[in-house]
Scaffold this motif. Structure first.
Motif, PDB file in Angstrom:
ATOM      1  N   LEU A 212       0.820  -1.239  -0.045  1.00 21.81           N
ATOM      2  CA  LEU A 212      -0.149   0.030   0.096  1.00 21.81           C
ATOM      3  C   LEU A 212       0.819   1.080   0.105  1.00 21.81           C
ATOM      4  CD1 LEU A 212      -3.016   0.859   0.237  1.00 21.81           C
ATOM      5  CD2 LEU A 212      -2.753   0.963   2.624  1.00 21.81           C
ATOM      6  N   ARG A 213       1.896   1.313   0.943  1.00 21.51           N
ATOM      7  CA  ARG A 213       2.789   2.470   0.876  1.00 21.51           C
ATOM      8  C   ARG A 213       3.625   2.459  -0.479  1.00 21.51           C
ATOM      9  NH1 ARG A 213       3.479   0.345   6.329  1.00 21.51           N
ATOM     10  NH2 ARG A 213       5.420  -0.487   5.790  1.00 21.51           N
ATOM     11  N   GLU A 214       3.950   1.446  -0.929  1.00 18.87           N
ATOM     12  CA  GLU A 214       5.029   1.596  -2.115  1.00 18.87           C
ATOM     13  C   GLU A 214       4.032   1.987  -3.343  1.00 18.87           C
ATOM     14  OE1 GLU A 214       6.451  -2.394  -2.553  1.00 18.87           O
ATOM     15  OE2 GLU A 214       7.936  -2.087  -1.022  1.00 18.87           O
ATOM     16  N   SER A 215       2.684   1.841  -3.450  1.00 27.08           N
ATOM     17  CA  SER A 215       1.965   2.256  -4.480  1.00 27.08           C
ATOM     18  C   SER A 215       1.225   3.532  -4.217  1.00 27.08           C
ATOM     19  CB  SER A 215       1.080   1.193  -4.799  1.00 27.08           C
ATOM     20  OG  SER A 215       0.380   0.735  -4.028  1.00 27.08           O
ATOM     21  N   SER A 216       1.936   4.078  -2.963  1.00 30.17           N
ATOM     22  CA  SER A 216       1.210   5.450  -2.641  1.00 30.17           C
ATOM     23  C   SER A 216       0.745   6.499  -3.678  1.00 30.17           C
ATOM     24  CB  SER A 216       2.183   6.287  -1.442  1.00 30.17           C
ATOM     25  OG  SER A 216       1.702   7.406  -1.254  1.00 30.17           O
ATOM     26  N   GLY A 217      -0.456   6.830  -3.668  1.00 32.37           N
ATOM     27  CA  GLY A 217      -0.989   7.699  -4.902  1.00 32.37           C
ATOM     28  C   GLY A 217      -1.101   7.015  -6.011  1.00 32.37           C
ATOM     29  N   GLY A 218      -0.838   5.861  -6.063  1.00 36.95           N
ATOM     30  CA  GLY A 218      -0.956   4.946  -7.201  1.00 36.95           C
ATOM     31  C   GLY A 218      -2.565   4.705  -7.499  1.00 36.95           C
ATOM     32  N   ALA A 219      -2.938   4.219  -8.944  1.00 37.78           N
ATOM     33  CA  ALA A 219      -4.253   3.836  -9.393  1.00 37.78           C
ATOM     34  C   ALA A 219      -4.561   2.322  -8.662  1.00 37.78           C
ATOM     35  CB  ALA A 219      -4.264   3.701 -10.656  1.00 37.78           C
ATOM     36  N   ARG A 220      -5.604   2.230  -8.462  1.00 32.48           N
ATOM     37  CA  ARG A 220      -6.209   0.979  -8.113  1.00 32.48           C
ATOM     38  C   ARG A 220      -5.776  -0.219  -9.052  1.00 32.48           C
ATOM     39  NH1 ARG A 220     -11.387  -1.139  -5.602  1.00 32.48           N
ATOM     40  NH2 ARG A 220     -11.773  -3.009  -6.787  1.00 32.48           N
ATOM     41  N   GLU A 237      -2.484   5.109   6.806  1.00 31.36           N
ATOM     42  CA  GLU A 237      -2.364   3.941   5.939  1.00 31.36           C
ATOM     43  C   GLU A 237      -4.123   3.589   5.501  1.00 31.36           C
ATOM     44  OE1 GLU A 237       1.108   1.201   7.249  1.00 31.36           O
ATOM     45  OE2 GLU A 237      -0.751   0.488   8.284  1.00 31.36           O
ATOM     46  N   LEU A 238      -4.888   3.945   6.588  1.00 33.27           N
ATOM     47  CA  LEU A 238      -6.263   3.988   6.028  1.00 33.27           C
ATOM     48  C   LEU A 238      -6.452   5.294   5.047  1.00 33.27           C
ATOM     49  CD1 LEU A 238      -8.022   4.256   9.602  1.00 33.27           C
ATOM     50  CD2 LEU A 238      -8.215   2.170   7.858  1.00 33.27           C
ATOM     51  N   ALA A 239      -5.962   6.534   5.055  1.00 34.52           N
ATOM     52  CA  ALA A 239      -6.083   7.601   4.309  1.00 34.52           C
ATOM     53  C   ALA A 239      -5.397   6.856   2.906  1.00 34.52           C
ATOM     54  CB  ALA A 239      -5.169   8.647   4.515  1.00 34.52           C
ATOM     55  N   LEU A 240      -4.275   6.257   2.834  1.00 39.07           N
ATOM     56  CA  LEU A 240      -3.788   5.745   1.539  1.00 39.07           C
ATOM     57  C   LEU A 240      -4.625   4.681   0.852  1.00 39.07           C
ATOM     58  CD1 LEU A 240      -0.028   4.901   2.252  1.00 39.07           C
ATOM     59  CD2 LEU A 240      -0.864   6.672   0.916  1.00 39.07           C
ATOM     60  N   ALA A 241      -5.311   3.658   1.782  1.00 45.36           N
ATOM     61  CA  ALA A 241      -6.140   2.877   1.233  1.00 45.36           C
ATOM     62  C   ALA A 241      -7.515   3.398   0.642  1.00 45.36           C
ATOM     63  CB  ALA A 241      -6.808   1.619   2.440  1.00 45.36           C
ATOM     64  N   ALA A 242      -8.038   4.526   1.330  1.00 43.67           N
ATOM     65  CA  ALA A 242      -9.076   5.333   0.653  1.00 43.67           C
ATOM     66  C   ALA A 242      -8.851   6.051  -0.525  1.00 43.67           C
ATOM     67  CB  ALA A 242      -9.514   6.291   1.699  1.00 43.67           C
ATOM     68  N   GLN A 243      -7.712   6.477  -0.798  1.00 44.91           N
ATOM     69  CA  GLN A 243      -6.979   7.379  -1.714  1.00 44.91           C
ATOM     70  C   GLN A 243      -7.190   6.199  -3.124  1.00 44.91           C
ATOM     71  OE1 GLN A 243      -3.445   9.029  -1.006  1.00 44.91           O
ATOM     72  NE2 GLN A 243      -3.076   9.928  -3.081  1.00 44.91           N
ATOM     73  N   MET A 244      -6.590   5.144  -2.710  1.00 43.73           N
ATOM     74  CA  MET A 244      -6.562   4.127  -3.973  1.00 43.73           C
ATOM     75  C   MET A 244      -7.687   3.401  -4.278  1.00 43.73           C
ATOM     76  SD  MET A 244      -4.060   0.370  -3.958  1.00 43.73           S
ATOM     77  CE  MET A 244      -2.677   1.303  -4.157  1.00 43.73           C
ATOM     78  N   LEU A 275     -12.014   5.162  12.643  1.00 42.04           N
ATOM     79  CA  LEU A 275     -13.054   4.614  11.871  1.00 42.04           C
ATOM     80  C   LEU A 275     -14.019   5.797  11.553  1.00 42.04           C
ATOM     81  CD1 LEU A 275     -13.558   1.126  12.637  1.00 42.04           C
ATOM     82  CD2 LEU A 275     -12.362   1.877  10.935  1.00 42.04           C
ATOM     83  N   GLN A 276     -13.818   6.846  12.499  1.00 41.16           N
ATOM     84  CA  GLN A 276     -14.810   8.043  12.379  1.00 41.16           C
ATOM     85  C   GLN A 276     -14.669   8.688  10.846  1.00 41.16           C
ATOM     86  OE1 GLN A 276     -17.008  10.826  14.424  1.00 41.16           O
ATOM     87  NE2 GLN A 276     -17.645   8.480  14.831  1.00 41.16           N
ATOM     88  N   GLY A 277     -13.394   8.782  10.335  1.00 39.42           N
ATOM     89  CA  GLY A 277     -13.610   9.519   9.417  1.00 39.42           C
ATOM     90  C   GLY A 277     -12.976   8.584   7.918  1.00 39.42           C
ATOM     91  N   PHE A 278     -13.345   7.279   8.228  1.00 38.29           N
ATOM     92  CA  PHE A 278     -12.913   6.097   7.165  1.00 38.29           C
ATOM     93  C   PHE A 278     -14.443   5.821   6.628  1.00 38.29           C
ATOM     94  CE2 PHE A 278     -11.704   1.932   5.770  1.00 38.29           C
ATOM     95  CZ  PHE A 278     -10.633   2.501   4.610  1.00 38.29           C
ATOM     96  N   ASN A 279     -14.457   5.944   5.239  1.00 37.11           N
ATOM     97  CA  ASN A 279     -15.818   5.628   4.527  1.00 37.11           C
ATOM     98  C   ASN A 279     -16.005   4.130   4.040  1.00 37.11           C
ATOM     99  OD1 ASN A 279     -16.624   8.114   5.069  1.00 37.11           O
ATOM    100  ND2 ASN A 279     -16.030   9.017   2.968  1.00 37.11           N
ATOM    101  N   GLN A 280     -14.847   3.321   4.259  1.00 37.53           N
ATOM    102  CA  GLN A 280     -14.942   1.970   3.622  1.00 37.53           C
ATOM    103  C   GLN A 280     -15.296   1.157   4.921  1.00 37.53           C
ATOM    104  OE1 GLN A 280     -13.029   4.190   1.928  1.00 37.53           O
ATOM    105  NE2 GLN A 280     -14.103   3.862   0.043  1.00 37.53           N
ATOM    106  N   PRO A 281     -15.646  -0.103   4.480  1.00 36.49           N
ATOM    107  CA  PRO A 281     -15.995  -1.353   5.480  1.00 36.49           C
ATOM    108  C   PRO A 281     -14.521  -1.714   5.916  1.00 36.49           C
ATOM    109  CG  PRO A 281     -16.986  -1.776   3.417  1.00 36.49           C
ATOM    110  CD  PRO A 281     -16.376  -0.532   2.987  1.00 36.49           C
TER     111      PRO A 281
END
Length: 313
Positions: A212-220, A237-244, A275-281
């Motif tokens: 996740l960190r290595e592909s930071s900012g990368g496409a899904r 890491e939650l922010a990186l996951a949401a971004q991807m 989890l308050q600010g995280f929108n995914q399961p």
């Protein structure tokens, strides 16, 4: 701009199908399908708002409901907080009391319907089970496959083949056999180099925190039709996951574990905050058991994930 608080329901029938309603053409996001519900009035409890809205819209009264997911979404013209509950029992016969078309659909069919953008995580949450099984280390191929077979018989619907010490060729062979076992019964998530993605088109992929960190900012890295998950341990890491654009995550460790004795546990209070600010399961992992599912829902998680506590003995 004030965020509009909306109570919404994923309503499940006795056969597991989910009830959808179509939005009127003249409303915001008109013509799209949605999970029934409506605005929470100032000072109103979410459950009370949900019960009122479902009575007005569908003529039913929920008798069993639990939190499923909260989604904050910003449209160009409004900001919403969708407070989504799973309704597993109700009295009355659902009908479009306001003239809106309704449809009962299987969780698998949800992807065929067009929803407002804010609903994408709700569709994922509605399709995902409450438990996520991760295979234990140190087992042989036959032991892994026997355990997976038993887990499927016990009703597991989502599992990750994790075997970090196995040689790559052996892992790939077991993955192919496990996919055969899971076909039509459960979603199998694999781990490994992203170069393998095309070799296992039926599998979902679970990224390590390092990937996740290595592909930071990368496409899904895979299509929206396939499940993508990631291991997270922090807000970053939650922010990186949401971004991807992952479909779900594991968040760990909630409590101290034997497998990772050096890892600093997050604790339930910090998990709730993250989890308050995280929108995914999100599945909670580390020192939790299937009995913690209720507590996980209360802090905003999809459910619980585990290795030994979840593996059939």
């Amino acid at each position: 701009m004030k965020r509009i608080h909306v109570a919404a329901a994923v309503i499940r029938g006795a056969d597991g199908q989910i009830l959808l309603a179509k939005r009127p053409e003249d409303k915001h996001q008109g013509g799209l399908w949605e999970f029934p519900g409506g605005k929470v009035e100032p000072g109103e409890r979410v459950q009370a708002a949900l019960a009122r809205e479902l009575e007005e819209e569908l003529g039913i009264r929920p008798t069993a409901a639990r939190p499923l997911i909260q989604v904050r979404h910003d449209y160009p013209d409004k900001q919403v907080l969708l407070d989504v509950w799973e309704v597993s029992a109700f009295v009355g016969e659902p009908h479009g009391a306001e003239g809106q078309p309704l449809a009962w659909v299987s969780p698998r069919q949800l992807g065929d319907y067009e929803f407002p953008a804010a609903n994408r995580p709700i569709v994922a949450a509605a399709r995902l089970p409450e438990r996520y099984l991760i295979t234990p280390e140190g087992l042989s191929g036959p032991e892994l496959l026997r355990g997976i077979q038993t887990a499927l018989e016990n009703g597991i619907g989502l599992l990750q083949l994790r075997a970090p010490t196995l040689p790559a060729a052996q892992y790939r062979d077991i993955a192919a056999d496990a996919l055969g076992l899971c076909a039509g019964k459960a979603q199998l998530m694999l781990k490994g180099p992203l170069e393998w993605l095309d070799d296992f088109p039926a599998a979902g992929w679970h990224l390590t925190a390092q990937q996740l960190r290595e592909s930071s900012g990368g496409a899904r890295p895979l299509s929206a039709q396939r499940w993508l998950a990631a291991s997270c341990h922090s807000a970053q890491e939650l922010a990186l996951a949401a971004q991807m654009g992952v479909d779900f995550v594991t968040l760990s460790p909630v409590q101290a574990t034997r497998t990772h004795p050096g890892a600093q546990p997050l604790g339930w209070a910090q998990v709730a905050e993250l989890l308050q600010g995280f929108n995914q399961p999100a599945y909670l992992l580390g020192g939790v058991t299937p009995a913690d599912a209720e507590r996980a829902w209360q802090v905003g998680a999809q459910g619980v994930a585990g290795i030994r506590a979840f593996w059939p003995q």
